[in-house]
Design a protein around this motif. Structure first.
Motif, PDB file in Angstrom:
ATOM      1  N   UNK A 259      62.593 -97.458  53.047  1.00 33.79           N
ATOM      2  CA  UNK A 259      64.237 -96.829  52.363  1.00 33.79           C
ATOM      3  C   UNK A 259      65.294 -97.075  53.499  1.00 33.79           C
ATOM      4  N   UNK A 260      65.898 -96.224  53.738  1.00 31.35           N
ATOM      5  CA  UNK A 260      67.251 -95.698  55.008  1.00 31.35           C
ATOM      6  C   UNK A 260      66.425 -95.255  55.612  1.00 31.35           C
ATOM      7  N   UNK A 261      64.793 -93.631  55.234  1.00 34.57           N
ATOM      8  CA  UNK A 261      64.745 -93.015  56.432  1.00 34.57           C
ATOM      9  C   UNK A 261      63.846 -93.299  57.357  1.00 34.57           C
ATOM     10  N   UNK A 262      63.889 -93.790  58.254  1.00 32.19           N
ATOM     11  CA  UNK A 262      63.314 -93.468  59.956  1.00 32.19           C
ATOM     12  C   UNK A 262      61.883 -92.266  60.434  1.00 32.19           C
ATOM     13  N   UNK A 263      61.225 -93.241  60.397  1.00 29.73           N
ATOM     14  CA  UNK A 263      59.861 -92.579  61.025  1.00 29.73           C
ATOM     15  C   UNK A 263      59.430 -93.537  62.489  1.00 29.73           C
ATOM     16  N   UNK A 264      58.213 -92.201  62.722  1.00 29.22           N
ATOM     17  CA  UNK A 264      58.107 -92.955  64.380  1.00 29.22           C
ATOM     18  C   UNK A 264      57.143 -92.230  64.246  1.00 29.22           C
ATOM     19  N   UNK A 265      56.155 -93.061  64.435  1.00 31.78           N
ATOM     20  CA  UNK A 265      53.885 -92.974  64.539  1.00 31.78           C
ATOM     21  C   UNK A 265      53.752 -92.547  66.003  1.00 31.78           C
ATOM     22  N   UNK A 266      53.230 -91.173  66.138  1.00 27.55           N
ATOM     23  CA  UNK A 266      53.058 -90.964  67.495  1.00 27.55           C
ATOM     24  C   UNK A 266      51.774 -90.062  68.217  1.00 27.55           C
ATOM     25  N   UNK A 267      51.509 -90.011  69.145  1.00 27.21           N
ATOM     26  CA  UNK A 267      50.326 -88.955  69.496  1.00 27.21           C
ATOM     27  C   UNK A 267      50.460 -87.324  69.257  1.00 27.21           C
ATOM     28  N   UNK A 268      49.835 -86.484  68.419  1.00 27.57           N
ATOM     29  CA  UNK A 268      50.028 -85.354  68.321  1.00 27.57           C
ATOM     30  C   UNK A 268      50.072 -84.889  69.836  1.00 27.57           C
ATOM     31  N   UNK A 269      50.700 -83.611  69.969  1.00 29.85           N
ATOM     32  CA  UNK A 269      50.268 -83.192  71.703  1.00 29.85           C
ATOM     33  C   UNK A 269      49.405 -81.720  71.687  1.00 29.85           C
ATOM     34  N   UNK A 270      48.535 -81.873  71.385  1.00 31.80           N
ATOM     35  CA  UNK A 270      48.117 -79.973  70.796  1.00 31.80           C
ATOM     36  C   UNK A 270      47.617 -79.698  72.027  1.00 31.80           C
ATOM     37  N   UNK A 271      47.930 -79.557  73.372  1.00 30.95           N
ATOM     38  CA  UNK A 271      48.490 -78.503  74.226  1.00 30.95           C
ATOM     39  C   UNK A 271      49.708 -77.979  73.807  1.00 30.95           C
ATOM     40  N   UNK A 272      50.743 -78.474  72.563  1.00 28.58           N
ATOM     41  CA  UNK A 272      52.253 -77.534  72.711  1.00 28.58           C
ATOM     42  C   UNK A 272      52.409 -77.386  71.496  1.00 28.58           C
ATOM     43  N   UNK A 273      50.753 -76.125  70.622  1.00 30.69           N
ATOM     44  CA  UNK A 273      51.300 -75.587  69.219  1.00 30.69           C
ATOM     45  C   UNK A 273      52.324 -75.716  69.098  1.00 30.69           C
ATOM     46  N   UNK A 274      52.674 -75.866  67.769  1.00 31.02           N
ATOM     47  CA  UNK A 274      54.031 -75.778  66.738  1.00 31.02           C
ATOM     48  C   UNK A 274      54.897 -74.130  67.048  1.00 31.02           C
ATOM     49  N   UNK A 275      55.202 -73.974  67.475  1.00 34.80           N
ATOM     50  CA  UNK A 275      56.235 -72.474  67.897  1.00 34.80           C
ATOM     51  C   UNK A 275      56.071 -71.449  66.055  1.00 34.80           C
ATOM     52  N   UNK A 276      56.932 -70.885  65.712  1.00 34.04           N
ATOM     53  CA  UNK A 276      57.999 -70.927  64.398  1.00 34.04           C
ATOM     54  C   UNK A 276      59.011 -71.121  64.631  1.00 34.04           C
TER      55      UNK A 276
END
Length: 160
Positions: A133-150
């Protein structure tokens, strides 16, 4: 006590010890094989979908934790996109033989892969862009060395 009875008892005890030792080895091997099957192969890359705003900046992060997931407007799918141009169950992603595939599920507005309509299953590569639809998604490898911070502005859906 007779010597022959003592020898028989010693032989039985030795046989019991040998069988117990073999059972311990088999149990350890079985446990290690199950643990190895549960974790991803060495060097395997985990992938995710990144929802992008119209200006291309990241908006939302969807980790692909299973080998198959659905994209759609429904709350019950793994990648839920609240937009009226997205079908309830719009597309399917799955992993087969180490590669990720994309297929449109006869969605109302279609699915584009790198601006090309998806008419049959297509292989995904890192950096591919999927439009539902109007939504754009990017398929990408996860960077496990950089955990998501709060403090990370990206919103991560909780695991299903």
């Amino acid at each position: 006590m007779n010597v022959s009875i003592l020898m028989l008892a010693a032989r039985i005890a030795l046989a019991v010890c040998l069988y117990a030792f073999l059972a311990l080895i088999l149990f350890t091997l079985w446990r290690d094989i199950r643990a190895a099957a549960a974790r991803p192969p060495a060097g395997a890359t985990l992938f995710s979908l990144l929802r992008l705003r119209e200006d291309g900046t990241p908006e939302r992060f969807y980790p692909l934790q299973k080998d198959s997931c659905f994209i759609g407007r429904s709350q019950s799918v793994e990648v839920s996109l609240a937009d009226e141009t997205v079908s309830v169950v719009h597309a399917r992603l799955w992993k087969e033989n180490g590669r990720w595939w994309l297929e449109d599920l006869d969605s109302r507005n279609g699915t584009l892969l790198n601006q090309i309509p998806v008419s049959k299953k297509a292989v995904l590569c890192a950096g591919d862009r999927i439009r539902a639809g109007r939504i754009l998604l990017e398929f990408r490898p996860e960077d496990s060395s950089q955990p998501a911070s709060p403090a990370d502005p990206l919103v991560t859906d909780p695991p299903a």
